[in-house]
Structures are given as structure tokens and as C-alpha cells.
Design a protein around this motif. Structure first.
Motif, PDB file in Angstrom:
ATOM      1  N   ASP A  85       0.852  -1.188   0.000  1.00  0.00           N
ATOM      2  CA  ASP A  85       0.000   0.000   0.000  1.00  0.00           C
ATOM      3  C   ASP A  85       0.888   1.238   0.000  1.00  0.00           C
ATOM      4  O   ASP A  85       1.870   1.309   0.756  1.00  0.00           O
ATOM      5  N   THR A  86       0.539   2.201  -0.835  1.00  0.00           N
ATOM      6  CA  THR A  86       1.319   3.434  -0.943  1.00  0.00           C
ATOM      7  C   THR A  86       0.422   4.624  -0.652  1.00  0.00           C
ATOM      8  O   THR A  86      -0.635   4.768  -1.278  1.00  0.00           O
ATOM      9  N   ASN A  87       0.840   5.481   0.284  1.00  0.00           N
ATOM     10  CA  ASN A  87       0.051   6.645   0.663  1.00  0.00           C
ATOM     11  C   ASN A  87       0.960   7.842   0.913  1.00  0.00           C
ATOM     12  O   ASN A  87       2.076   7.689   1.433  1.00  0.00           O
ATOM     13  N   ALA A  88       0.487   9.038   0.540  1.00  0.00           N
ATOM     14  CA  ALA A  88       1.160  10.284   0.906  1.00  0.00           C
ATOM     15  C   ALA A  88       0.672  10.685   2.292  1.00  0.00           C
ATOM     16  O   ALA A  88      -0.528  10.788   2.528  1.00  0.00           O
ATOM     17  N   MET A  89       1.604  10.900   3.202  1.00  0.00           N
ATOM     18  CA  MET A  89       1.233  11.187   4.589  1.00  0.00           C
ATOM     19  C   MET A  89       2.005  12.394   5.102  1.00  0.00           C
ATOM     20  O   MET A  89       3.209  12.521   4.872  1.00  0.00           O
ATOM     21  N   THR A  90       1.299  13.295   5.794  1.00  0.00           N
ATOM     22  CA  THR A  90       1.963  14.393   6.489  1.00  0.00           C
ATOM     23  C   THR A  90       2.641  13.859   7.742  1.00  0.00           C
ATOM     24  O   THR A  90       2.392  12.714   8.165  1.00  0.00           O
ATOM     25  N   LEU A  91       3.472  14.672   8.362  1.00  0.00           N
ATOM     26  CA  LEU A  91       4.123  14.232   9.596  1.00  0.00           C
ATOM     27  C   LEU A  91       3.096  13.997  10.695  1.00  0.00           C
ATOM     28  O   LEU A  91       3.273  13.115  11.543  1.00  0.00           O
ATOM     29  N   VAL A 103       9.492   6.373   2.369  1.00  0.00           N
ATOM     30  CA  VAL A 103       9.946   5.412   3.375  1.00  0.00           C
ATOM     31  C   VAL A 103       9.195   4.106   3.131  1.00  0.00           C
ATOM     32  O   VAL A 103       8.055   4.106   2.662  1.00  0.00           O
ATOM     33  N   VAL A 104       9.853   3.008   3.431  1.00  0.00           N
ATOM     34  CA  VAL A 104       9.254   1.689   3.269  1.00  0.00           C
ATOM     35  C   VAL A 104       9.167   1.022   4.631  1.00  0.00           C
ATOM     36  O   VAL A 104      10.176   0.914   5.344  1.00  0.00           O
ATOM     37  N   LEU A 105       7.964   0.577   5.002  1.00  0.00           N
ATOM     38  CA  LEU A 105       7.716  -0.020   6.310  1.00  0.00           C
ATOM     39  C   LEU A 105       7.186  -1.442   6.132  1.00  0.00           C
ATOM     40  O   LEU A 105       6.432  -1.724   5.193  1.00  0.00           O
ATOM     41  N   ASP A 106       7.562  -2.327   7.048  1.00  0.00           N
ATOM     42  CA  ASP A 106       7.100  -3.712   7.011  1.00  0.00           C
ATOM     43  C   ASP A 106       6.432  -4.035   8.343  1.00  0.00           C
ATOM     44  O   ASP A 106       6.875  -3.566   9.411  1.00  0.00           O
ATOM     45  N   GLN A 107       5.370  -4.808   8.288  1.00  0.00           N
ATOM     46  CA  GLN A 107       4.649  -5.177   9.505  1.00  0.00           C
ATOM     47  C   GLN A 107       5.552  -5.986  10.435  1.00  0.00           C
ATOM     48  O   GLN A 107       6.352  -6.817   9.986  1.00  0.00           O
ATOM     49  N   ILE A 165       5.289   3.554   2.010  1.00  0.00           N
ATOM     50  CA  ILE A 165       5.008   2.279   1.356  1.00  0.00           C
ATOM     51  C   ILE A 165       4.926   1.217   2.436  1.00  0.00           C
ATOM     52  O   ILE A 165       5.927   0.897   3.093  1.00  0.00           O
ATOM     53  N   ASP A 166       3.720   0.680   2.645  1.00  0.00           N
ATOM     54  CA  ASP A 166       3.494  -0.380   3.629  1.00  0.00           C
ATOM     55  C   ASP A 166       3.509  -1.723   2.921  1.00  0.00           C
ATOM     56  O   ASP A 166       2.680  -1.981   2.030  1.00  0.00           O
TER      57      ASP A 166
END
Length: 706
Positions: free
Chosen positions: A2-8, A63-67, A212-213
Motif C-alpha cells: 500500500d502506498t500513501n502520501a502522509m503528512t508528519l 519510506v518503506v515499512l514492514d509489519q 510504502i506499507d
């Protein structure tokens, strides 16, 4: 994934842990490459908000994050696959701003808002480290814990109290110092609450990350390797190219011919070459696109926003895409001429060389606009004004940190009035230390007393001396071609003790030594020599040194050196060169020289009297800068009569620039009511009795005749 634009606020607001795996490298970001550009982006966005302008989201990267598996009921956690340097820096920045707000005793809402972005609030957790939103690798954890717990920041410009030498602690010290300095610098324009309200809102809501989750089936290691080890990252200009040709295809334009006719020339190795911009290097094409958009839009274009700004520019353009690209191509040609290392030996060419030596990149959008709208004669006065302004401020060591804002304001006024005369008028209106244009009196003081050899880089000091050599030429002087091999030499050597005894003044000689050391690095004691002659004469006695210089050097700087060289001679030569400086880089508020540069020569045989003093030219009391906001009157009055009356109080042979003539109050116009451009137009027509233009003068100058 999943890809999302996120503010701080969206990323750091919820209670969750972003854990950096132990196998990743420690924190390595640095001040020049990372912290300073980030802080400059932050303050630029805050400045826009303070001025009531629209603030567009600022992209900080991905940034790329993994569960991560977590027990039921415990705080959610994600592993940071890519982007740990960015996330760690943002947490340190937020903590630094939070702690400065606390130190300044501001409203508690700022501290609370930033605390929500830096501290998890889970009363059910027994893990003390679960309070940290980001949890770095093992090596960085002690320093990160110290920083995020909020040690007392030190005074601006010093390391934070109690902090060691770790890179994370250095980052915290940098951001606390910059935040305090920023608040102090703007204290006269805004209250502390206004500043921090804008700062906190921009940090929370105007900085975006692409998050990026990964999902369970995604291979985190393969993605990490793809992001960090394979291929070359896209530049902003690559994204611009893709956008242009995507739009061309949508509009059914001939894509291949558009590429061959317009874009192909922008893909040569020359455009890909990295050029220095301040402390950083960027591809030349990216730098050009930044200047181009600034010139077109009249707004600051931040490096990370280059592509987004260009996309908005194309979307709002009123011209067809093909015409827009042809215009960009023409501007690219103009930019390459402006930044060519081999500039022609004209007044404008020497100024463009000066811009490069001074690293004055903030003025390039103005030059782009001037050179593509006016011919060289029409823009000469504006170029001369910019030249004088930049050089005088550099030599006076006045700050450059306001230049972005200042030159943007000038660009907007130029675009609104479409008149090059705006440049001189605008610069004369600046009356603060961050913007003022040093006068002749200021320059005489600086050039006669300050150690320029220590204050200026060798390249800048060599530029000043080379231009002074040009200013000393007369109509009878042969023009010399300098090939860049001249070096700077102290006439009274730095190691003077062996052959240069102090003059006997009485006492223990302390006063004489102090005077000598004060003048040693001043302009009056500096000259240019060839690389081979310089060491040959460097520390010898004056009789031998002067004889060798007069034998081998053909420079006007050296032909008039007196038979005795002491502190009085240095002072006299400094005053003489200061006069040449003010002639070379003229200021509209000071009188133009009444005669040619021949009056600037200093006879070689002239004896210099003890403690000689040469004063700066006096300023006519009737000449003053044009008042802000006053334009050309709607009623047509007699410009020729205004010029004639402006010279009434002066003797035959006196000379005034067009800006000085415009600044005089007469029966036809108030001081500054008529533009220098209108005066220049009438003078070029040669229709004013008793007044003639000085040939090839820059800025345009007129002389009173009998």
C-alpha cells in the motif's frame, strides 16, 4: 503493498513504533548535505505562510515499512526497511523545535503539539523505550534517548549542553541553534507566537512522505536492495521530461519532432554535469529549471519541489505546450550564455564573471528576465546597479541570507513595471543592514581600514584588484589581457621584521606595531604580480622590491608606487584605490566623477606626507534616493528642463548619472518622481542644451558643458 502520501501529523500522530533493524547502518546524515538544506526548506515554507502566500505540500521522499508481529493489545510496530535516516532526522528536528519553544516560555500548545509527534502515550506499556516513535539501531539508541528526552538547549550557535559528539546529538545541536537564531532574527517583524504558530503548522501539515506499507507476501529484502543498490535515481529534470512528453502524447503532438527540435539539446553531457550551488552540487539542467521557473513565476522554487512546481506551471500555462517548450529552450540558451566560464571582455561580460566568483546564484533569475526582454544597451544601467550592489556588499561583509527574498521582490517589481530602471530604484530603497546598498563613504571606510586579505577569498580579492586595474586605465593606456596567472602580493610583506623596521614614534613601539598590523592586510598594501615575480620580490627591502616591480610589471596598480613605502603611503594608496573602486562600482546616491579615470592616477614620484588623509567625495545634499512607491507622473512635463535644472548648481564639467538626475527635485518633478529610464531616453536623444552624455558610460552619465 500500500502506498500513501502522509503528512508528519498523519505518520507520527498515532501511537506506533517505527523500529530500525539492527542490520542497518547507524545514523550518518550531515549538516552540509542534509540538515542545512532541510532547515532552509522549513524556513522558506514558514516565510511563505507568514507573508500570507499559499503553501504547497513539500515532498520529503519515500519510506518503506514492514509489519512486525506484536502481542495482542500491545502498541503497533513497523520495521523501517528504507528511510531510517530521514525519519530519525525528522524526529530530532521536531524535538529541537519543541525544546526551543519550551525554553522561550511560549504557549504550551506548541510543546503539546510537537510532543504528540515525538512521544507515544500508552499507559499500559511496561517498556520505557516504547515511548519513542522511531527507535534507531543499537549504536544510536543512547544518544537518541538523550535527545528525545529533551536536554536543556544551549545558546544559539553553541553545542547543546550536556551533549556529546554522536551524530544524532550534533543534529539536535544544529536544529536547536538554528531555531533559536531564526526566532531572534525575525523578532522585529513578528511576535514569537506568530513565528512558532507558523513553524509548528508547517512542520505538521506541509511536509509529506510517501509511505510504502509492505504486505506479508512482499519480500522486504528484495525491495530494500532494489531501492538502494540498483540503478540510478531519477533527477527532477527526468521527471519534467516524462511529464512534457506524456502531455504531448495526450495532445496528439508530434512527439519525435518535439524531442528532436526542443528537448534533445538538453540531454547533452554538459547539461548532466553537476555544478555547485552553495554547498551542494546538482545537475546543470535541474539548476537551470529552478532559475527558469523562478523567473517565470516570480516565486522561490525549492529544490525538492522542482518537479511539482513545473507540473503546476504547465497546468496553468496559457500557451500551447509546443510554444512553452520552445520558450524554455530559448531561456536555456540564454542561461548557458550567462553562466559560460569564458565571458566576453565587456562590462556585462565582466559582471557575469563576477556573479560566478561571488556565487551570487540568487540574481540569475533576474538576469534571465533582463537578457531575454531587453537589448544590452537598455539593460546596461540595471546590470551596473546589480554589479555595484553585489560587490559593495561583499567587500563590506554584509549578510547574503536575505538575498532570496530581496531578489524575488525585485523580480516581481520588474515584471510588474517592465522597466530595467526599476533595479536601481528598488535597491536604493533598501535601508536595513540585510539589504542596504553601501555608499561611497561606507566603501572609503571599509577599503582604507579593513583587512580585506583576511576577509575575502583569494578569488574574490583577485577579482577586485583586477577590476581596479581596469578602473585605472585612461584613454592613453594600453589594454592588458590577464590570463588568470596573477597572484596577490603584500607590498609591505607579511614577514616584514627582517628588512622593514618600525618607525620611531617613541615609547616601546606598541602604537607603531599596531598601526602596521592594522594596515598590513588592507587594500592599500595589496597588488597583483605574476607567479614568477611574486616570490622573487616577496620579503626583500623596498628599494629592491620596487625596482623589480617597476622593471617587470606593466599594471597601472604598480606603475605609480612611490619611492618610500610606509604606513602613510599605504593609507594614501588605499584612499586612491577607494576612489577608483567607487568609480568602477558606482552608487547612484554619490556623485559620479567629474572627469575621466585619468584623475585617479597617483604619480610615482609623489612624496606621501606623514599621516596623509584623503577624504571620500562629498555627497551633494540635494541628491537623495528616490522615494519608495513613486512612479512616473501621469501628466507630461518637460524632461529636458528637469535635466537642465538638475545641473544648475554644478560647475561646468560636472557629471551626474541618470539616477542622480532623477533624484533631484526641480520645478518639473519632485525628487524621484521621474524614472531614470525617462531621463536616459531624453539624454540619448541629445536634445538638452548645455548637457552631453559621457560616451560608453555605465550607468549612463551626463556632463554639464559651457
Amino acid at each position: 503493498m500500500d502506498t500513501n502520501a502522509m503528512t508528519l501529523r498523519e505518520l507520527f500522530g498515532p501511537d506506533q513504533r517505527l523500529v530500525v533493524p539492527v542490520f542497518q547502518r547507524p545514523y550518518v546524515w550531515s549538516e552540509d548535505r542534509n540538515w542545512r538544506p532541510l532547515w532552509e526548506d522549513v524556513t522558506a515554507l514558514v516565510q511563505r505562510r507568514l507573508e500570507g502566500e499559499e503553501v504547497h505540500p513539500h515532498f520529503l521522499g519515500a519510506v518503506v515499512l514492514d509489519q512486525m508481529p506484536t502481542p495482542t493489545g500491545s502498541m503497533p510496530a513497523r520495521q523501517v526497511i528504507d528511510g531510517q535516516q530521514r525519519l530519525t532526522t525528522l524526529q530530532v528536528l521536531l524535538a529541537a523545535v519543541r525544546d526551543v519553544a519550551r525554553r522561550l516560555h511560549l504557549h504550551d500548545k506548541y510543546v503539546r503539539a510537537l510532543t504528540k509527534l515525538t512521544v507515544n502515550d500508552d499507559d499500559m506499556s511496561d517498556d520505557l523505550d516504547a515511548a519513542y516513535k522511531v527507535w534507531p539501531t543499537n549504536l544510536d539508541r543512547p544518544a537518541f534517548r538523550t535527545v528525545m528526552n529533551g536536554p536543556q538547549p544551549a545558546a544559539p550557535g553553541t553545542a547543546a549542553a550536556g551533549l556529546g559528539a554522536s551524530v544524532i546529538e550534533q543534529a539536535y545541536g544544529f536544529f536547536t541553534a538554528r531555531t533559536g537564531e531564526w526566532a531572534q532574527d525575525l523578532a522585529g517583524e513578528h511576535t514569537a507566537d506568530e513565528l512558532f504558530d507558523a513553524l509548528v503548522r508547517v512542520l505538521r501539515d506541509k511536509f509529506e512522505l510517501i509511505v510504502i506499507d509492505l504486505k506479508p507476501q512482499d519480500n522486504a529484502q528484495v525491495i530494500f536492495e532494489s531501492l538502494n543498490d540498483r540503478g540510478t535515481p531519477l533527477q527532477a529534470s527526468d521527471l519534467v521530461k516524462n511529464l512534457v512528453f506524456q502531455k504531448a502524447e495526450e495532445q496528439s503532438l508530434p512527439v519525435e519532432s518535439l524531442y528532436e527540435d526542443v528537448w534533445q539539446r538538453l540531454e547533452t553531457p554538459d547539461w548532466r554535469q553537476e555544478v555547485r550551488q552553495g554547498r551542494l552540487k546538482r545537475p546543470r539542467l535541474d539548476v537551470f529549471l529552478t532559475h527558469y521557473l523562478t523567473s517565470e513565476l516570480g516565486e522561490e522554487v525549492l529544490t525538492p519541489e522542482l518537479f511539482l512546481t513545473f507540473r503546476r506551471y504547465v497546468a496553468n500555462a496559457q500557451t500551447p505546450l509546443t510554444a512553452l517548450m520552445q520558450h524554455l529552450n530559448g531561456q536555456a540558451d540564454a542561461y548557458r550564455r550567462l553562466t559560460d566560464e569564458q565571458q566576453p571582455a565587456t562590462a556585462e561580460g565582466r559582471f557575469l564573471h563576477t556573479v560566478g566568483v561571488l556565487d551570487a546564484n540568487t540574481v540569475v533569475p533576474i538576469l534571465l528576465w533582463l537578457t531575454t526582454r531587453f537589448d544590452e544597451s537598455d539593460r546596461a544601467e540595471a546590470i551596473a546597479a546589480l554589479n555595484s550592489y553585489l560587490v559593495r556588499r561583499t567587500v563590506s561583509r554584509l549578510t547574503t541570507k536575505n538575498y532570496n527574498r530581496l531578489f524575488l521582490e525585485l523580480l516581481k517589481e520588474l515584471k510588474a513595471k517592465d522597466d530595467p530602471a526599476v533595479v536601481s530604484d528598488f535597491l536604493l530603497r533598501q535601508d536595513t543592514d540585510s539589504g542596504r546598498w553601501p555608499t561611497d563613504h561606507d566603501m572609503h571606510t571599509v577599503l582604507r581600514t579593513q583587512p580585506l586579505y583576511r576577509h575575502l577569498t583569494r578569488a574574490r580579492l583577485r577579482l577586485i584588484l583586477t577590476e581596479l586595474e581596469e578602473a585605472l586605465y585612461t584613454s592613453k593606456t594600453e589594454r592588458l589581457v590577464h590570463n588568470g596567472t596573477l597572484t596577490i602580493e603584500h607590498l609591505l610583506p607579511q614577514a616584514w621584521e627582517a628588512h622593514w623596521p618600525l618607525p620611531t614614534i617613541g615609547g616601546d613601539g606598541v602604537e607603531a606595531r599596531e598601526r602596521r598590523q592594522t594596515l598590513l592586510h588592507s587594500l592599500g598594501n595589496l597588488t597583483l604580480l605574476t607567479r614568477s615575480l611574486n616570490p622573487a620580490v616577496s620579503n626583500g627591502p623596498w628599494q629592491h622590491k620596487r625596482a623589480d616591480i617597476l622593471l617587470h610589471s606593466a599594471l597601472s596598480l604598480n606603475r605609480s608606487l612611490p619611492e618610500q613605502w610606509n604606513e602613510d603611503a599605504i593609507s594614501a594608496r588605499a584612499a586612491h584605490l577607494a576612489q577608483a573602486f567607487c568609480h568602477r562600482w558606482q552608487h547612484p546616491a554619490g556623485p559620479a566623477p567629474a572627469s575621466t579615470s585619468a584623475a585617479l592616477s597617483l604619480p610615482a614620484s609623489a612624496a606621501v606626507p606623514p599621516h596623509a588623509t584623503v577624504h571620500a567625495p562629498a555627497h551633494p545634499s540635494s541628491i537623495r534616493p528616490a522615494a519608495a512607491g513613486i512612479g512616473i507622473p501621469s501628466a507630461r512635463r518637460d524632461v529636458a528642463r528637469h535635466i537642465h535644472e538638475a545641473f544648475a548648481q554644478y560647475a561646468d564639467g560636472s557629471a551626474l548619472t541618470v539616477a542622480q538626475i532623477a533624484a533631484v527635485a526641480t520645478s518639473q518633478y519632485q525628487a524621484g518622481e521621474i524614472s531614470p529610464g525617462a531621463v536616459a531616453a531624453r539624454l540619448k536623444a541629445n536634445t538638452v542644451d548645455g548637457v552631453e552624455t559621457v560616451r560608453d558610460s555605465t550607468p549612463l552619465t551626463a556632463r554639464k558643458t559651457s
